[in-house]
Design an enzyme around this catalytic site. Structure first.
Site, PDB file in Angstrom:
ATOM      1  N   LYS A  22       0.860  -1.193   0.000  1.00  0.00           N
ATOM      2  CA  LYS A  22       0.000   0.000   0.000  1.00  0.00           C
ATOM      3  C   LYS A  22       0.888   1.233   0.000  1.00  0.00           C
ATOM      4  CE  LYS A  22      -3.309   2.619   2.851  1.00  0.00           C
ATOM      5  NZ  LYS A  22      -4.241   2.634   4.003  1.00  0.00           N
ATOM      6  N   ASP A  40      -2.701  10.150   3.321  1.00  0.00           N
ATOM      7  CA  ASP A  40      -4.099   9.754   3.452  1.00  0.00           C
ATOM      8  C   ASP A  40      -4.839  10.765   4.317  1.00  0.00           C
ATOM      9  OD1 ASP A  40      -6.544   8.544   3.708  1.00  0.00           O
ATOM     10  OD2 ASP A  40      -5.836   6.879   4.974  1.00  0.00           O
ATOM     11  N   LYS A  89     -10.287  12.880   7.638  1.00  0.00           N
ATOM     12  CA  LYS A  89      -9.840  12.475   8.971  1.00  0.00           C
ATOM     13  C   LYS A  89      -9.801  13.682   9.907  1.00  0.00           C
ATOM     14  CE  LYS A  89      -6.674   8.717   7.734  1.00  0.00           C
ATOM     15  NZ  LYS A  89      -7.412   7.644   8.396  1.00  0.00           N
ATOM     16  N   ASP A 126       1.544   6.419   5.328  1.00  0.00           N
ATOM     17  CA  ASP A 126       0.596   5.427   4.832  1.00  0.00           C
ATOM     18  C   ASP A 126       1.148   4.680   3.608  1.00  0.00           C
ATOM     19  OD1 ASP A 126      -1.815   4.176   5.395  1.00  0.00           O
ATOM     20  OD2 ASP A 126      -3.031   5.543   4.174  1.00  0.00           O
ATOM     21  N   ASP A 156     -12.325   6.906   3.255  1.00  0.00           N
ATOM     22  CA  ASP A 156     -11.114   6.736   4.062  1.00  0.00           C
ATOM     23  C   ASP A 156     -10.685   5.262   4.126  1.00  0.00           C
ATOM     24  OD1 ASP A 156      -8.988   7.451   5.607  1.00  0.00           O
ATOM     25  OD2 ASP A 156     -10.130   7.738   7.459  1.00  0.00           O
ATOM     26  N   GLU A 210      -9.548   3.597   1.838  1.00  0.00           N
ATOM     27  CA  GLU A 210      -9.002   3.654   0.481  1.00  0.00           C
ATOM     28  C   GLU A 210      -7.901   2.631   0.239  1.00  0.00           C
ATOM     29  OE1 GLU A 210      -7.783   5.348   2.912  1.00  0.00           O
ATOM     30  OE2 GLU A 210      -5.665   4.919   2.601  1.00  0.00           O
ATOM     31  N   ARG A 266      -7.658  -0.612   1.009  1.00  0.00           N
ATOM     32  CA  ARG A 266      -8.166  -1.862   0.429  1.00  0.00           C
ATOM     33  C   ARG A 266      -8.579  -1.651  -1.024  1.00  0.00           C
ATOM     34  NH1 ARG A 266     -12.544  -1.894   5.236  1.00  0.00           N
ATOM     35  NH2 ARG A 266     -10.845  -0.655   6.108  1.00  0.00           N
TER      36      ARG A 266
HETATM   37  N1  BES Z   1      -4.437   4.549   6.659  1.00  0.00           N
HETATM   38  C1  BES Z   1      -5.578   4.297   7.434  1.00  0.00           C
HETATM   39  C2  BES Z   1      -5.333   3.293   8.553  1.00  0.00           C
HETATM   40  C3  BES Z   1      -4.431   3.724   9.669  1.00  0.00           C
HETATM   41  C4  BES Z   1      -4.943   4.318  10.804  1.00  0.00           C
HETATM   42  C5  BES Z   1      -3.063   3.476   9.602  1.00  0.00           C
HETATM   43  C6  BES Z   1      -4.092   4.688  11.828  1.00  0.00           C
HETATM   44  C7  BES Z   1      -2.212   3.846  10.632  1.00  0.00           C
HETATM   45  C8  BES Z   1      -2.741   4.454  11.748  1.00  0.00           C
HETATM   46  C9  BES Z   1      -6.710   3.736   6.570  1.00  0.00           C
HETATM   47  O1  BES Z   1      -6.718   4.139   5.249  1.00  0.00           O
HETATM   48  C10 BES Z   1      -7.999   4.181   7.174  1.00  0.00           C
HETATM   49  O2  BES Z   1      -8.228   5.357   7.188  1.00  0.00           O
HETATM   50  N2  BES Z   1      -8.789   3.242   7.675  1.00  0.00           N
HETATM   51  C11 BES Z   1     -10.030   3.551   8.308  1.00  0.00           C
HETATM   52  C12 BES Z   1     -11.079   2.633   7.763  1.00  0.00           C
HETATM   53  C13 BES Z   1     -12.496   2.968   8.187  1.00  0.00           C
HETATM   54  C14 BES Z   1     -12.920   4.293   7.596  1.00  0.00           C
HETATM   55  C15 BES Z   1     -13.436   1.881   7.733  1.00  0.00           C
HETATM   56  C16 BES Z   1      -9.847   3.358   9.801  1.00  0.00           C
HETATM   57  O3  BES Z   1      -9.177   2.400  10.214  1.00  0.00           O
HETATM   58  O4  BES Z   1     -10.345   4.192  10.565  1.00  0.00           O
HETATM   59 ZN    ZN Z   2      -4.834   4.761   4.471  1.00  0.00          ZN
HETATM   60 ZN    ZN Z   3      -7.822   5.956   4.983  1.00  0.00          ZN
END
Ligand code: BES
Ligand code: ZN
Ligand code: ZN
Length: 494
Positions: free
Chosen positions: A262, A267, A274, A285, A344, A346, A348
């Protein structure tokens, strides 16, 4: 740092700090220390007897040395029965940082042992080089009165310099350089590391090593149907990059392992933006992508007999008038349709194209992705452990063992079919989120859909790829997690 293997007796060698390790519960000093202790007038034995120094793992204690070995730096190794290669790596990291704090330029290390010389020397080198890492790209020269202290020479003292010890030295140097490079590019601010910059870094790594590399830009991605990567990229002014890098170290015709990363250089969450606090570390990220590149770099440098293809989906995830939206339906590289519930989620989405690309173009013997995928894996496992999701128990077991060995620990998470309904969409083939608990598992089930019917493992490195506090051989910030795990998994340290 210049590192040499030597057979000198410890006190005969010029050193600002001489590092010696002791196990917890040591009552009488080991034979190898007796001579040193006698030369020092018994101060080591005394420090232990008076309990001034308790050799718990990573504890350090400084004693005056001799005219040649100026300071004696004792480091605790913890309980002898629990000693491992990774504990040695930690102890050396702690001791080297203590030596640097003492402004040592010349350090020698003596008296350590492990069953294999190769593992011994590799752990010492990695502990030293990884432990002393600092991120300096953004510091101006004129901000400080004097330059930061630096250890310049390290002598590792051994009874004999064996071929195994030399191999450990080489593996340790190559590995630490790769991990520290991964840390540098992961720590680099998103304004200085765009998808094009990441591709340029990959190229600069690949070309001198004779690795085949191809970068697909926006036009090619459109022509070839990367609907998911392009959708996430739509809100960004910076073009996406899909990086394909091949390492052929194995037999011709041997199926490759596909390593998928990834590569979100930032992000922001997209339109599902966020909160500020959560956005701060999102320059990292792309840690999964960086780890894939780092692992391939080590495999190439060590000429490991395996075939590997690295596939990286890189873009920013930004809000804006042209950004992709909740409710959008995307078409993946492999043809499946994806409903966007949350912009968010994104990671996957962009990985789905890369996984489908691996499946269609490479017939991999196994596909493994590394991704800072979910916050929920950190809720489940805490900040220092990688979530392992796999449909193949043999691969999962090997990854678990590689984690134990390298200290980059992974822990298995379920992928039962009971979780499939989490990604079922009413209007498309799959959806990217259902906003319920244990999202890390939903994310893994989502990825599994695209990897094809073959061994697949997903490593969610959201926790350990970035840390908020220093650890024995990891500086806070980007850790470079995943590099050593993958190399060990692929047989690089045998
Ligand atoms: N890049 C983030 C995941 C992340 C969070 C990595 C904290 C490192 C530290 C990912 O793209 C994301 O935002 N995931 C969301 C998914 C949700 C919206 C279903 C998450 O985990 O909050
Ligand atoms: Zn991310
Ligand atoms: Zn994200």
């Amino acid at each position: 740092m210049n590192i040499q293997l030597k057979t000198d007796t410890p006190l005969a060698l010029q050193a600002d700090s001489l590092i010696l390790g002791l196990f917890e519960g040591t009552k009488t000093l080991p034979d190898s220390f007796q001579l040193i202790d006698r030369a020092l007038g018994g101060t080591i034995a005394e420090a232990i007897a008076r309990k001034e120094f308790k050799p718990e793992l990573n504890e350090t204690f400084v004693l005056p040395g001799t005219r040649k070995a100026h300071r004696i730096l004792l480091v605790g190794l913890g309980e002898a029965e629990k000693f491992t290669q990774d504990r040695l790596r930690q102890a050396i990291g702690s001791a080297m940082k203590a030596a640097r704090d003492l402004r040592a330029k010349r350090v020698s290390i003596a008296g350590f042992s492990l069953p294999s010389d190769r593992e011994l020397v590799q752990a010492i080198v990695e502990g030293a080089e990884l432990g002393l890492y600092t991120y300096e790209e953004c510091q101006s020269k004129n901000n400080k009165d004097e330059p930061a202290p630096r250890v310049e020479h390290l002598a590792i003292l051994l009874p004999k310099v064996t071929a195994q010890a030399e191999a450990g030295l080489h593996a340790g140097i190559v590995t630490a350089e790769a991990v520290n490079w991964v840390r540098d590019i992961t720590n680099r601010p998103a304004g200085s590391l765009t998808p094009s910059d990441l591709a340029a870094e990959a190229r600069a790594m690949a070309e001198p090593r004779g690795l085949k590399i191809k970068v697909l830009g926006k036009k090619e991605l459109k022509a070839q149907g990367f609907g998911c990567l392009l959708a996430v990229n739509a809100g960004s002014t910076r073009p996406p990059a899909f990086i394909i890098i091949e390492y052929h170290g194995g037999k011709k015709g041997d199926k490759p392992y596909a390593l998928v990363g990834k590569g979100l250089t930032f992000d922001a969450g997209g339109l599902c933006i966020k909160p500020s606090a959560g956005m701060l570390e999102m320059k990292s990220d792309m840690a999964g992508a960086a780890a894939v590149l780092g692992a391939i770099r080590v495999l190439a440098d060590l000429r490991v007999p395996v075939n590997v293809v690295g596939l990286i989906s890189s873009t920013e995830n930004m809000p804006g008038p042209t950004a992709y939206k909740p409710g959008d339906i995307l078409k993946n590289y492999g043809g499946l349709t994806v409903e966007v519930v949350d912009t968010d989620a994104e990671g996957r989405v962009v990985l789905s194209d890369a996984l489908a690309y691996a499946d269609r173009n490479y017939d991999p013997r196994a596909t493994i992705d590394l991704a800072t995928l979910t916050g929920s894996i950190i809720v489940a496992l805490g900040p220092h452990v990688t979530g392992l999701f796999s449909n193949d128990s043999a691969i999962a077991d090997r990854l678990y063992q590689a984690g134990q060995k390298t200290g980059e620990r992974v822990w298995p998470m379920p992928m039962w079919d009971a979780y499939t309904d989490r990604i079922e969409s009413d209007i498309a083939d799959v959806k990217n989120s259902d906003h319920s608990k244990a999202d890390c598992i939903a994310a893994a089930k989502f990825l599994e859909k695209f990897a094809g019917k073959r061994p697949f493992a997903h490593l969610d490195i959201a926790g350990p790829s970035w840390i908020d506090d220093d650890r024995p051989y990891e500086l806070k910030g980007a850790t470079g997690h995943g590099v050593r795990l993958l190399v060990e998994f692929l047989g690089g340290y045998r």
